[in-house]
Design a protein around this motif. Structure first.
Motif, PDB file in Angstrom:
ATOM      1  N   ALA A  71       0.831  -1.210   0.000  1.00 18.49           N
ATOM      2  CA  ALA A  71       0.000   0.000   0.000  1.00 18.49           C
ATOM      3  C   ALA A  71       0.863   1.257   0.000  1.00 18.49           C
ATOM      4  CB  ALA A  71      -0.919  -0.012   1.221  1.00 18.49           C
ATOM      5  N   ALA A  72       1.982   1.199   0.664  1.00 16.10           N
ATOM      6  CA  ALA A  72       2.962   2.294   0.655  1.00 16.10           C
ATOM      7  C   ALA A  72       4.330   1.649   0.743  1.00 16.10           C
ATOM      8  CB  ALA A  72       2.737   3.235   1.837  1.00 16.10           C
ATOM      9  N   SER A 102       6.259  -3.024   2.474  1.00 19.63           N
ATOM     10  CA  SER A 102       5.360  -2.351   3.410  1.00 19.63           C
ATOM     11  C   SER A 102       5.898  -2.441   4.824  1.00 19.63           C
ATOM     12  CB  SER A 102       3.967  -2.992   3.364  1.00 19.63           C
ATOM     13  OG  SER A 102       3.124  -2.391   4.329  1.00 19.63           O
ATOM     14  N   ARG A 135       2.122   8.960  12.133  1.00 18.72           N
ATOM     15  CA  ARG A 135       1.484  10.270  12.088  1.00 18.72           C
ATOM     16  C   ARG A 135       2.287  11.286  12.882  1.00 18.72           C
ATOM     17  NH1 ARG A 135      -4.667   7.879  12.701  1.00 18.72           N
ATOM     18  NH2 ARG A 135      -5.128   7.796  10.442  1.00 18.72           N
ATOM     19  N   GLU A 178       0.700  10.552   6.618  1.00 20.11           N
ATOM     20  CA  GLU A 178      -0.734  10.283   6.648  1.00 20.11           C
ATOM     21  C   GLU A 178      -1.003   8.928   5.988  1.00 20.11           C
ATOM     22  OE1 GLU A 178      -3.177  11.655   8.171  1.00 20.11           O
ATOM     23  OE2 GLU A 178      -1.893  13.223   9.020  1.00 20.11           O
ATOM     24  N   PRO A 179      -0.832   7.850   6.732  1.00 23.05           N
ATOM     25  CA  PRO A 179      -0.956   6.517   6.151  1.00 23.05           C
ATOM     26  C   PRO A 179      -2.394   6.148   5.814  1.00 23.05           C
ATOM     27  CG  PRO A 179      -0.590   6.390   8.520  1.00 23.05           C
ATOM     28  CD  PRO A 179      -0.437   7.826   8.156  1.00 23.05           C
ATOM     29  N   ASP A 180      -2.555   5.316   4.774  1.00 21.47           N
ATOM     30  CA  ASP A 180      -3.851   4.754   4.396  1.00 21.47           C
ATOM     31  C   ASP A 180      -4.093   3.545   5.301  1.00 21.47           C
ATOM     32  OD1 ASP A 180      -5.950   3.284   3.274  1.00 21.47           O
ATOM     33  OD2 ASP A 180      -5.393   3.794   1.219  1.00 21.47           O
ATOM     34  N   VAL A 181      -4.855   3.744   6.357  1.00 22.26           N
ATOM     35  CA  VAL A 181      -4.972   2.751   7.418  1.00 22.26           C
ATOM     36  C   VAL A 181      -5.584   1.445   6.912  1.00 22.26           C
ATOM     37  CG1 VAL A 181      -6.022   2.254   9.658  1.00 22.26           C
ATOM     38  CG2 VAL A 181      -5.043   4.518   9.208  1.00 22.26           C
ATOM     39  N   ALA A 215      -5.721   0.142   3.865  1.00 22.03           N
ATOM     40  CA  ALA A 215      -4.827  -0.580   2.955  1.00 22.03           C
ATOM     41  C   ALA A 215      -3.636  -1.168   3.706  1.00 22.03           C
ATOM     42  CB  ALA A 215      -4.351   0.342   1.842  1.00 22.03           C
TER      43      ALA A 215
END
Length: 346
Positions: free
Chosen positions: A213-214, A248, A283, A288-291, A293
């Protein structure tokens, strides 16, 4: 090669020089430390001339004495990764890692030497005993510091040693290694635990090609044997940087939780709180993570501990402690992956 790769090959002049005090070191002695199977590590006690402001001891990290461990290190670039981490990223990164005085590696990618700060009285975590969620919180903070370093950063594709792709090698070796693993641990692990490996083999391409996702830099072997804890356990340092890669950060986290917490019910209760603590730590570092995903990444990441147990146990020097450690490294994350439905996401 113009540098030593073991304490026996070091001279007083060479060691004093790399520590920034040429001609001032009078003598040193070495004692083996740690339980690592990919490298050999030694504590060097240093005797200086009077009035020298220098450490009383350092840690020397060297190639393994075991030929199988050295061979897999060359195939996978593990020694190159660790030396490059200390040379290119560690200093000034803010990541909780030992200070490096000297890092050198030969063109064969096997002969190397690291001289690191001795963080004693900090102690290595005990993989066999495990560690509960409260004891893992400093590790989660340290992991977030690492993951924030190159979060979706273009440098992930420019650091040649980090971009080294072992996917084809892993695809070729893992099914064979799993067969040997299953035979070795047939009497130690439950059928459901052993069978998970067969299901990973069936989905191996999907597992290895899944997109995070990241993307960020990941430790790749983030377990408590590879973490040093200060007395009291409120501070820690990450060590053993041989499995660095891109992926990830949630995978690192799942690996840490899955391999550390011995009781499956305690671990099941810890998965989401550990993840939420990691998100909060990211944070706090202005990400700002996509929680949602990343939670999927965490669930799939639960497979990574089992995967490493199979790969490493059949590739490095075999020891009594190692056999039990790898059994637990498979057993604990397997229960985590089954509970989280990890394979359902592949």
């Amino acid at each position: 090669m113009s540098f030593p790769t073991s304490p026996d090959a070091m001279t007083v002049a060479w060691l004093g020089g790399v520590l920034g005090q040429p001609g001032r070191l009078k003598a040193f002695s070495a004692a083996k430390v740690g339980t690592g199977q990919m490298c050999d590590s030694y504590r060097l006690a240093l005797e200086w001339e009077g009035g020298v402001a220098a450490p009383a001891s350092v840690i020397a990290k060297c190639p393994s004495h075991d030929e199988a461990s050295r061979n897999i290190a060359k195939l996978t670039g593990t020694y190159v990764k660790e030396v490059s981490w200390y040379r290119e990223l560690a200093a000034g990164s803010g990541v909780a890692a030992p200070h490096c005085y000297h890092a050198e590696i030969a063109g064969d990618e096997v002969d190397f030497i690291l001289i690191l700060a001795d963080l004693s009285p900090a102690r290595q975590g005990d993989q066999l005993a495990g560690r509960g969620l409260a004891g893992l919180l400093p590790c989660i903070e340290a992991a977030a510091g690492l993951h924030a370093l190159l979060w979706n950063d273009p440098r992930l594709d420019t650091l040649i040693w980090l971009t080294r792709d072992n996917g084809d090698l892993v695809r070729a070796l893992f099914p064979q290694l799993y067969t040997g693993f299953r035979e070795r641990y047939a009497d130690r692990l439950e059928p459901a635990i052993l069978d998970l490996g067969a299901r990973i083999v069936e989905r191996l391409d999907a597992y290895l090609s899944r997109q995070a996702a990241a993307r960020t830099i990941i430790h790749g072997d983030l377990r408590i044997d590879n973490i040093l804890f200060a007395p009291g356990g409120d501070r820690c340092w990450l060590v053993d940087w041989q499995t660095l890669g891109r992926g990830s950060g949630a995978t690192d986290l799942a690996y840490l939780v899955g391999t550390s917490i011995a009781d499956p019910f305690e671990r099941a209760a810890a998965d989401r709180p550990a993840f939420d603590h990691w998100v909060a730590a990211l944070r706090a570092r202005s990400l700002e993570p996509d929680v949602a995903a990343l939670w999927d990444d965490y669930r799939v990441g639960a497979l990574s501990g089992y995967f490493m147990a199979v790969f490493a146990s059949m590739s490095v020097e075999r020891t009594v402690r190692g056999d039990e450690m790898f059994a637990l490294m498979a057993e604990r994350p397997a229960r985590q992956a089954l509970a989280l439905g990890s394979l359902d996401l592949l």
